[in-house]
Design an enzyme around this catalytic site. Structure first.
Site: not given
Ligand code: AMP
Length: 544
Positions: A179, A324, A435, A440
């Site tokens: 990640t 993940e 918050k 929220w």
């Molecule tokens: P990563 O594992 O670095 O790809 O990050 C994943 C996170 O990116 C997700 O849990 C979301 O919080 C955010 N994310 C991914 N796609 C979107 C989307 N289309 N809109 C908003 N947030 C997103």
């Protein structure tokens, strides 16, 4: 029917069913490298012989520090099909994070692009597990302090162009991807052959990304981030052609490259497409072939979706996922609209329907309804949880806490609503929610609304500690006309606040809207809210 779902099966398709389809790469020499999947297969065999000569054992981790190129693509197949684990390293992370990941994964060898050599040379003395390095793109004339070092093309030349591939079990590990470490150390996510195979099939479905042999797909999303969204494997499965942009990610470079090789579908984060939109709007490019853009990783502003579709005739598939999840979670491709539906762009700005094979649910977060499943009414937000065959069940090393809920669901850390159609709409990442006075506020909703304003290019909203309310939203805005000082800032700020108050309750409206030249981004191009919060805090406590 008792057939192992392995990447080796996709590799066999590369050799047989789709061998004439092409792979294009923008090279450092300013040329486009092009070969067929059949040519690629022969080099993958040569590479497998090279892995034997590097004294690797099945299960060993093989690191890559590389851009999106044909060599990286060859490694995507050779390493897992040979029996190793492909560990794609995020070249934009800090030296400390890279050392941490290589050490935790115990990478035995690292394949590196010539342009990234200085980055690896800097950390190499601290890498105790790595036994050798392989330089891609360079030749023997290239000086390096890495040792022992081999040259990719030399290694390939010494190998036969056929290989006796081992029989693999579908549960074996194929890939390892960390990640991006925006909250603490990056965490390793291990993908199995089976999960990658099923994920690749899901990526191709018409109502997800709809890849087919009629496509030339350009993954701008890096191959070091979440498997380039599974596109390399999915493309081979269906015989879509691939177009790798290498390190050339500026809008002007992407626009020329996609025109040159007639890309039909491209995938990446919203910040990329913002630049591309402006470039394509100049009208200098022929883009009739470009049918759709897949956008994910962060929310795509509604206004940008509308501009792409109405002004350029390019459809947007908005997708949500995470490392993940291999990473595909949901897409908007399967949403159905009545043609008179005036809300069409509101719908497309949501994150869409779960890919077939995945299940989603939302659970209550408040003490009163903790862990109770919430209704799919499109209004009630809850903790978004997922399960399915390409959802990770634990992080790579046992030192990280267990991932799944007791009943086997993965908690994504995102807060979302789900409507009766099954469409998810992310409210925020749980740690980004604000918050204020016990209520929220969604930073994501405010960002979207700000970015809809014609004078705003980018906007980010974070929580700012506040004595009275606990937290208040603070917005950073980049204007399309960046010469901030010549603009009547106060008037513009008032205008933005008035605009927001048409949609949101009074307590949602940020009192503080700062106009900045640039918004800090993470290693994969998302707004770096952690950095922004730190900066805001520093300013607040007068440390700056
Ligand atoms: P990563 O594992 O670095 O790809 O990050 C994943 C996170 O990116 C997700 O849990 C979301 O919080 C955010 N994310 C991914 N796609 C979107 C989307 N289309 N809109 C908003 N947030 C997103």
């Amino acid at each position: 029917m008792n057939y192992p779902l392995t990447l080796s099966a996709i590799l066999r398709r590369m050799k047989q069913a789709v061998s004439t389809r092409k792979v294009f790469t923008q090279t450092n020499q300013g040329k486009i490298h092009c070969y067929s999947y059949g040519d690629c297969y022969r080099r993958v065999c040569q590479l497998a012989h090279a892995l034997n000569r590097l004294n690797l054992k099945p299960g060993d981790r093989v690191g890559t520090l590389a851009w999106n190129t044909f060599q990286h693509f060859e490694l995507y197949f050779a390493v897992p099909c040979w029996g190793g684990v492909l560990h794609t390293l995020n070249l934009r992370l800090s030296s400390e994070q890279l050392i941490y990941m290589i050490d935790e994964a115990q990478d035995q060898v690292i394949f590196v692009d010539e342009t990234l050599l200085p980055l690896l040379e800097k950390i190499a003395p601290k890498l105790s597990s790595v036994k050798s390095y392989v330089l891609m793109g360079g030749d023997r004339s290239q000086k390096t302090t890495l040792s022992p070092v081999f040259y990719y093309e030399d290694l390939l030349e010494a190998g036969f162009d056929c290989f006796d591939w081992p029989e693999l079990h579908e549960e074996m590990a194929a890939g390892l991807c960390y990640t991006s470490g925006t909250t603490g150390h990056p965490k390793g996510v291990l993908y199995s052959h089976r999960s990658q195979y099923l994920h690749a099939m899901a990526v191709c479905l018409v109502d997800t990304l709809g890849l087919s042999a009629r496509d030339t797909v350009m993954p701008v999303v890096p191959m070091f981030h979440a498997n380039a969204w599974g596109l390399p494997y999915a493309a081979v499965l269906v015989g879509a052609q691939l177009a790798f942009p290498g390190p050339f990610l500026k809008a002007i470079d992407l626009a020329s490259f996609l025109q040159e090789v007639s890309v039909t579908v491209a995938a990446g984060v919203p910040t990329l497409w913002l630049g591309l939109f402006q470039e394509l709007k100049t009208g200098q490019y022929k883009t009739d072939h470009l049918q759709r853009l897949v956008v994910g990783g962060a929310a795509m502003p509604r206004s940008l979706i509308e501009s792409f579709e109405k002004e350029l005739g390019i459809s947007i598939i908005h997708a949500w996922g995470m490392t993940e999840l291999s990473p595909l979670g949901t897409t908007t491709a399967g949403l159905r609209f009545d043609s008179s539906d005036s809300q069409i762009y509101d719908q497309k700005a949501k994150q869409g329907l779960p890919a077939p094979g995945l299940e989603v649910r939302i659970l209550g977060d408040l003490p009163r309804d903790l862990n109770e499943e919430l209704p799919w009414d499109g209004k009630t937000p809850g903790k978004l949880q997922v399960r399915g065959p390409w959802v990770v069940s634990s992080y790579f090393q046992a030192s990280h806490p267990a991932l799944l809920t007791q009943d086997g669901w993965f908690d994504t850390g995102d807060i979302s609503t789900i409507d009766p159609q099954g469409c998810i709409h992310l409210v925020d990442r749980s740690k980004d929610l604000i918050k204020s006075g016990g209520e929220w506020i969604s930073s994501m909703a405010l960002e979207n609304a700000l970015m809809a304003h014609p004078e705003v290019m980018e906007a980010v909203v974070v929580a700012m500690p506040d004595q009275k309310w606990g937290e208040r939203p603070l917005a950073w805005v980049v204007l399309k006309n960046k010469s901030v000082s010549t603009l009547p800032v106060k008037t513009l700020k008032d205008k933005l606040q008035i605009e927001l108050s048409k949609t949101f309750a009074k307590f949602w409206i940020p009192e503080k809207i700062d106009f900045v030249q640039e918004i800090p981004k993470t290693s994969i191009g998302k707004f770096d809210k952690k950095k922004i919060r730190e900066q805001v805090l520093k300013e607040q406590t007068g440390l700056n």
